[in-house]
Design a protein around this motif. Structure first.
Motif, PDB file in Angstrom:
ATOM      1  N   TYR A 519      45.776  33.401  33.149  1.00  0.00           N
ATOM      2  CA  TYR A 519      44.705  33.920  33.994  1.00  0.00           C
ATOM      3  C   TYR A 519      43.369  33.777  33.272  1.00  0.00           C
ATOM      4  O   TYR A 519      43.247  34.116  32.086  1.00  0.00           O
ATOM      5  CB  TYR A 519      44.931  35.400  34.308  1.00  0.00           C
ATOM      6  N   VAL A 520      42.398  33.260  33.984  1.00  0.00           N
ATOM      7  CA  VAL A 520      41.027  33.209  33.496  1.00  0.00           C
ATOM      8  C   VAL A 520      40.245  34.243  34.314  1.00  0.00           C
ATOM      9  O   VAL A 520      39.951  34.015  35.493  1.00  0.00           O
ATOM     10  CB  VAL A 520      40.416  31.807  33.647  1.00  0.00           C
ATOM     11  N   GLY A 521      39.968  35.386  33.712  1.00  0.00           N
ATOM     12  CA  GLY A 521      39.291  36.472  34.400  1.00  0.00           C
ATOM     13  C   GLY A 521      37.787  36.379  34.251  1.00  0.00           C
ATOM     14  O   GLY A 521      37.271  36.178  33.146  1.00  0.00           O
ATOM     15  N   ILE A 522      37.061  36.536  35.362  1.00  0.00           N
ATOM     16  CA  ILE A 522      35.608  36.354  35.374  1.00  0.00           C
ATOM     17  C   ILE A 522      34.958  37.644  35.861  1.00  0.00           C
ATOM     18  O   ILE A 522      35.240  38.110  36.967  1.00  0.00           O
ATOM     19  CB  ILE A 522      35.203  35.210  36.327  1.00  0.00           C
ATOM     20  N   GLY A 523      34.087  38.234  35.039  1.00  0.00           N
ATOM     21  CA  GLY A 523      33.354  39.415  35.474  1.00  0.00           C
ATOM     22  C   GLY A 523      34.052  40.705  35.103  1.00  0.00           C
ATOM     23  O   GLY A 523      35.152  40.728  34.537  1.00  0.00           O
ATOM     24  N   ASP A 524      33.396  41.828  35.459  1.00  0.00           N
ATOM     25  CA  ASP A 524      33.902  43.136  35.042  1.00  0.00           C
ATOM     26  C   ASP A 524      34.848  43.767  36.049  1.00  0.00           C
ATOM     27  O   ASP A 524      35.283  44.916  35.874  1.00  0.00           O
ATOM     28  CB  ASP A 524      32.728  44.088  34.772  1.00  0.00           C
ATOM     29  N   GLY A 525      35.214  43.043  37.120  1.00  0.00           N
ATOM     30  CA  GLY A 525      36.131  43.595  38.103  1.00  0.00           C
ATOM     31  C   GLY A 525      37.581  43.241  37.851  1.00  0.00           C
ATOM     32  O   GLY A 525      38.459  43.587  38.643  1.00  0.00           O
ATOM     33  N   VAL A 526      37.857  42.557  36.735  1.00  0.00           N
ATOM     34  CA  VAL A 526      39.207  42.102  36.422  1.00  0.00           C
ATOM     35  C   VAL A 526      39.955  43.185  35.661  1.00  0.00           C
ATOM     36  O   VAL A 526      39.417  43.798  34.736  1.00  0.00           O
ATOM     37  CB  VAL A 526      39.162  40.808  35.589  1.00  0.00           C
ATOM     38  N   SER A 527      41.197  43.418  36.031  1.00  0.00           N
ATOM     39  CA  SER A 527      42.053  44.358  35.305  1.00  0.00           C
ATOM     40  C   SER A 527      42.935  43.570  34.349  1.00  0.00           C
ATOM     41  O   SER A 527      43.921  42.946  34.757  1.00  0.00           O
ATOM     42  CB  SER A 527      42.923  45.162  36.280  1.00  0.00           C
ATOM     43  N   GLN A 528      42.586  43.578  33.084  1.00  0.00           N
ATOM     44  CA  GLN A 528      43.370  42.829  32.108  1.00  0.00           C
ATOM     45  C   GLN A 528      44.788  43.386  32.014  1.00  0.00           C
ATOM     46  O   GLN A 528      45.749  42.624  31.865  1.00  0.00           O
ATOM     47  CB  GLN A 528      42.683  42.867  30.733  1.00  0.00           C
ATOM     48  N   GLU A 529      44.914  44.698  32.105  1.00  0.00           N
ATOM     49  CA  GLU A 529      46.239  45.308  32.025  1.00  0.00           C
ATOM     50  C   GLU A 529      47.133  44.819  33.159  1.00  0.00           C
ATOM     51  O   GLU A 529      48.314  44.517  32.958  1.00  0.00           O
ATOM     52  CB  GLU A 529      46.098  46.831  32.075  1.00  0.00           C
ATOM     53  N   GLU A 530      46.569  44.725  34.357  1.00  0.00           N
ATOM     54  CA  GLU A 530      47.323  44.239  35.513  1.00  0.00           C
ATOM     55  C   GLU A 530      47.806  42.809  35.285  1.00  0.00           C
ATOM     56  O   GLU A 530      48.972  42.475  35.536  1.00  0.00           O
ATOM     57  CB  GLU A 530      46.431  44.297  36.758  1.00  0.00           C
ATOM     58  N   LEU A 531      46.919  41.966  34.795  1.00  0.00           N
ATOM     59  CA  LEU A 531      47.279  40.566  34.590  1.00  0.00           C
ATOM     60  C   LEU A 531      48.281  40.400  33.446  1.00  0.00           C
ATOM     61  O   LEU A 531      49.187  39.565  33.514  1.00  0.00           O
ATOM     62  CB  LEU A 531      46.017  39.748  34.328  1.00  0.00           C
ATOM     63  N   GLU A 532      48.134  41.201  32.406  1.00  0.00           N
ATOM     64  CA  GLU A 532      49.049  41.084  31.271  1.00  0.00           C
ATOM     65  C   GLU A 532      50.463  41.521  31.649  1.00  0.00           C
ATOM     66  O   GLU A 532      51.434  41.028  31.072  1.00  0.00           O
ATOM     67  CB  GLU A 532      48.528  41.907  30.090  1.00  0.00           C
ATOM     68  N   SER A 533      50.585  42.428  32.601  1.00  0.00           N
ATOM     69  CA  SER A 533      51.928  42.814  33.044  1.00  0.00           C
ATOM     70  C   SER A 533      52.654  41.608  33.638  1.00  0.00           C
ATOM     71  O   SER A 533      53.879  41.504  33.554  1.00  0.00           O
ATOM     72  CB  SER A 533      51.843  43.946  34.072  1.00  0.00           C
ATOM     73  N   ILE A 534      51.902  40.691  34.224  1.00  0.00           N
ATOM     74  CA  ILE A 534      52.494  39.483  34.810  1.00  0.00           C
ATOM     75  C   ILE A 534      52.839  38.471  33.721  1.00  0.00           C
ATOM     76  O   ILE A 534      53.944  37.930  33.671  1.00  0.00           O
ATOM     77  CB  ILE A 534      51.531  38.868  35.836  1.00  0.00           C
ATOM     78  N   THR A 535      51.886  38.201  32.823  1.00  0.00           N
ATOM     79  CA  THR A 535      52.143  37.193  31.788  1.00  0.00           C
ATOM     80  C   THR A 535      53.188  37.659  30.786  1.00  0.00           C
ATOM     81  O   THR A 535      53.840  36.833  30.152  1.00  0.00           O
ATOM     82  CB  THR A 535      50.846  36.813  31.059  1.00  0.00           C
ATOM     83  N   ASN A 536      53.367  38.964  30.629  1.00  0.00           N
ATOM     84  CA  ASN A 536      54.443  39.455  29.768  1.00  0.00           C
ATOM     85  C   ASN A 536      55.808  39.102  30.345  1.00  0.00           C
ATOM     86  O   ASN A 536      56.797  39.011  29.614  1.00  0.00           O
ATOM     87  CB  ASN A 536      54.335  40.969  29.594  1.00  0.00           C
ATOM     88  N   THR A 537      55.857  38.908  31.648  1.00  0.00           N
ATOM     89  CA  THR A 537      57.110  38.536  32.306  1.00  0.00           C
ATOM     90  C   THR A 537      57.329  37.029  32.276  1.00  0.00           C
ATOM     91  O   THR A 537      58.449  36.555  32.053  1.00  0.00           O
ATOM     92  CB  THR A 537      57.107  39.021  33.774  1.00  0.00           C
ATOM     93  N   THR A 538      56.278  36.271  32.473  1.00  0.00           N
ATOM     94  CA  THR A 538      56.412  34.823  32.613  1.00  0.00           C
ATOM     95  C   THR A 538      56.182  34.043  31.330  1.00  0.00           C
ATOM     96  O   THR A 538      56.653  32.916  31.180  1.00  0.00           O
ATOM     97  CB  THR A 538      55.396  34.304  33.643  1.00  0.00           C
ATOM     98  N   GLY A 539      55.415  34.621  30.412  1.00  0.00           N
ATOM     99  CA  GLY A 539      54.854  33.833  29.317  1.00  0.00           C
ATOM    100  C   GLY A 539      53.497  33.332  29.726  1.00  0.00           C
ATOM    101  O   GLY A 539      53.231  33.117  30.913  1.00  0.00           O
ATOM    102  N   GLY A 540      52.624  33.152  28.776  1.00  0.00           N
ATOM    103  CA  GLY A 540      51.260  32.722  29.071  1.00  0.00           C
ATOM    104  C   GLY A 540      50.262  33.647  28.429  1.00  0.00           C
ATOM    105  O   GLY A 540      50.496  34.178  27.346  1.00  0.00           O
ATOM    106  N   GLY A 541      49.134  33.877  29.092  1.00  0.00           N
ATOM    107  CA  GLY A 541      48.109  34.724  28.499  1.00  0.00           C
ATOM    108  C   GLY A 541      47.000  35.037  29.472  1.00  0.00           C
ATOM    109  O   GLY A 541      46.894  34.433  30.547  1.00  0.00           O
ATOM    110  N   VAL A 542      46.172  35.998  29.079  1.00  0.00           N
ATOM    111  CA  VAL A 542      45.047  36.453  29.895  1.00  0.00           C
ATOM    112  C   VAL A 542      43.772  36.283  29.088  1.00  0.00           C
ATOM    113  O   VAL A 542      43.689  36.727  27.933  1.00  0.00           O
ATOM    114  CB  VAL A 542      45.219  37.929  30.301  1.00  0.00           C
ATOM    115  N   PHE A 543      42.770  35.637  29.679  1.00  0.00           N
ATOM    116  CA  PHE A 543      41.494  35.402  29.026  1.00  0.00           C
ATOM    117  C   PHE A 543      40.393  35.901  29.958  1.00  0.00           C
ATOM    118  O   PHE A 543      40.250  35.393  31.069  1.00  0.00           O
ATOM    119  CB  PHE A 543      41.306  33.920  28.716  1.00  0.00           C
ATOM    120  N   VAL A 544      39.661  36.903  29.504  1.00  0.00           N
ATOM    121  CA  VAL A 544      38.674  37.550  30.364  1.00  0.00           C
ATOM    122  C   VAL A 544      37.300  37.477  29.718  1.00  0.00           C
ATOM    123  O   VAL A 544      37.155  37.727  28.511  1.00  0.00           O
ATOM    124  CB  VAL A 544      39.046  39.023  30.622  1.00  0.00           C
TER     125      VAL A 544
END
Length: 567
Positions: A519-544
């Motif tokens: 996930y490439v998160g743009i701006g202050d409306g992104v929930s990093q915790e929400e996105l990380e719950s997904i990548t913890n399941t699939t593998g990958g990462g969150v960049f905000v």
């Protein structure tokens, strides 16, 4: 009898005078990069013989020769971060009390990712300039040793010529390779409007001759003086001066010339890093041992190992390559990420990050589905980027990223919001296809990335659909990934819940066909915790990034995220 008594008394007095003034043994574990480890071990032996101690306690220095990449993997794991290209630590690797890697860039890369990594001291104990190593006949054809060459000269040879076979040790895992890559990148950056084209061409040329291990790269230099062998062998590689000295000491059929190109790239500076968490006694022991490594005796030991003193000069026993300047090398590095943005050689740590990310994205074939948010919030202007919209910045970042990928890539493009295609939240613009056949179509389709006014963010349904689409098109021998650009969180009340999405992804996941969700998160409306719950399941990462103007750098980091192995 009198003689026996006198002799015994003298021996007893001598024993008392020469006995250690300390007792016990305080262990101090020092991991040193292999080329400096013998000098560090000799210094430790001398210190022990001189009763090195903390107070009344003897210090037992245990020196291990460890590749910096192995220690970096251990330290990264301890701090819950991952260095690009480094991977997981081996089961036998340990974190030492003191680490002497070959370059401060290891410390800089770790500290920029992990705020809790704050090593102490960090002063240089040796130096080895980074040079371009060439077989002497090849170097002579380029004007060595009479002509002073620059990195711009080398860049031209790499990108426009066909005769010079270049190579590099994987720069995410080798500090000398990274130094050479940064120097070439700086030279390419001076190409003005053609900077990206020059950078990409140079990286692709280097990638054809890259090696995972330094020993493998060095073995590809010519082993025969036959002109045909010289022409077909490795012709140039960024290595340390010490590498050249060691190679030539074996008296090969063709010696290597060390070219000291201008401007000087960052040197290997061998920092003495006391790792965080040391108790006061070990910190004192580390300080005591550091004083041993700054003495005149250690300078002479460095010369025997083909290394210079920290000031760039050398001691006895140093066999200087032809034309070697003294002193030589760049200024000492700083490893504090908030110290004004400088690293070894005066480089910005952001530049190091960007260069490694660009290298990875250019050199490793991949199959990727890019999914871009076109919800109404993507129309929001960005003050730090002349008030262009978030969508404008995302399109431009995608266009630049597309220019980095060669024809070995396969790429697809979707957009998403809510009810974008009937009740479906996403729409396919270009299916996953080889860039060799659909590059123009992909570039043209970016103009269709237009936000839907009043559209919400159908993140969960889109994520699952994109994951399954890549799984259907999964390709062996490539990095398979979904890269989702978004400026918000899930707003589709009629779609999947977070728990339902995670359950679906967990059921679909196949360890034999791994897929990175990024996930490439743009701006202050992104929930990093929400996105990380997904990548913890699939593998990958969150960049905000809260500032959408930085999306270009964030995208490079995201693309550079790679699994340690590719199936």
């Amino acid at each position: 009898m009198a003689l026996v008594v006198v002799t015994a008394g003298v021996w007893f007095g001598y024993q008392r005078l020469t006995a250690p003034s300390c007792s016990g043994a305080l262990p101090l574990v020092v991991s040193a990069t292999p080329e400096i480890a013998p000098a560090v071990q000799a210094a430790a032996d001398r210190w022990r013989a001189d009763s090195g101690a903390v107070g009344d306690t003897c210090v037992a220095v245990e020196v291990t020769a460890s590749d910096p990449v192995d220690v970096a993997a251990v330290v990264a794991g301890q701090h819950g971060v991952a260095l690009a290209g480094v991977g997981q630590a081996s089961g036998t690797a340990i974190a030492p009390d003191v680490w002497v890697p070959d370059s401060s860039t290891w410390l800089l890369r770790l500290s920029s990712l992990a705020p809790g990594f704050t090593p102490a001291n960090n002063e240089s104990v040796a130096r080895s300039p980074v040079v371009v190593a060439m077989p002497e006949p090849v170097a002579t054809n380029l004007g060595w040793p009479d002509q002073q060459l620059t990195w711009t000269d080398l860049l031209q040879q790499i990108t426009t010529g066909t005769e010079l076979r270049t190579g590099i040790v994987e720069p995410t895992r080798d500090a000398a390779g990274l130094s050479g890559l940064l120097a070439l990148g700086e030279a390419a950056g001076e190409a003005g409007a053609n900077a990206q084209q020059a950078t990409t061409a140079a990286l692709r040329a280097l990638a054809t001759g890259r090696s995972a291990l330094r020993e493998d790269l060095i073995a590809r230099f010519p082993r025969s003086a036959d002109p045909a062998s010289v022409a077909s062998a490795l012709g140039a590689a960024a290595l340390s001066e010490e590498d050249v000295i060691e190679y030539n000491a074996a008296q090969p059929p063709i010696a290597l010339a060390a070219l000291y190109l201008e401007p000087a790239p960052m040197s290997l500076d061998y920092p003495y890093a006391v790792l965080p968490g040391a108790d006061p006694a070990k910190a004192a022991a580390a300080a005591g041992f550091y004083s041993v490594l700054t003495g005149a005796g250690f300078r002479e030991r460095l010369g025997d190992q083909g290394l210079r003193a920290p000031d760039g000069t050398w001691g006895a026993g140093f066999s200087a390559p032809q034309g070697a300047p003294s002193p030589a090398g760049t200024a000492p590095a700083t490893v504090t990420p908030d110290s004004g943005g400088t690293a070894a050689g005066g480089l910005d740590p952001v530049v190091i990050d960007r260069t490694l990310a660009t290298w990875t994205s250019v050199t490793l074939p991949a199959q990727m589905l890019a999914v871009i948010d076109v919800s109404g919030s993507m129309l929001e202007p960005v003050p730090t980027a002349d008030n262009v919209t978030r969508a404008d910045l995302t399109r431009e970042a995608a266009r630049r990223g597309l220019g980095l990928f060669d024809d070995s890539w396969a790429l697809g493009l979707w957009i998403f919001s809510t009810e974008l295609d009937g009740e479906q939240d996403w729409r396919e613009l270009v299916p996953i296809s080889p860039l060799s056949s659909r590059r123009a179509e992909l570039e043209a389709s970016l103009s269709e990335v237009v936000p839907k006014r009043n559209g919400n963010t159908g993140l969960y349904d889109t994520t699952l659909a994109a994951y399954l689409a890549v799984q259907d098109e999964w390709a062996a021998g490539r990095v398979n990934s979904v890269v989702i650009f978004t400026d918000g969180r899930n707003e589709d009340d009629s779609g999947l819940t977070q728990d339902e999405l995670l359950a679906e992804l967990a059921e679909a996941a196949d360890p034999q066909r791994p897929i990175q969700v990024i996930y490439v998160g743009i701006g202050d409306g992104v929930s990093q915790e929400e996105l990380e719950s997904i990548t913890n399941t699939t593998g990958g990462g969150v960049f905000v990034t809260e500032d959408p103007a930085n999306i270009g750098d964030i995208l490079l980091k995201a693309i550079a995220l790679r699994p340690t192995t590719v199936r």
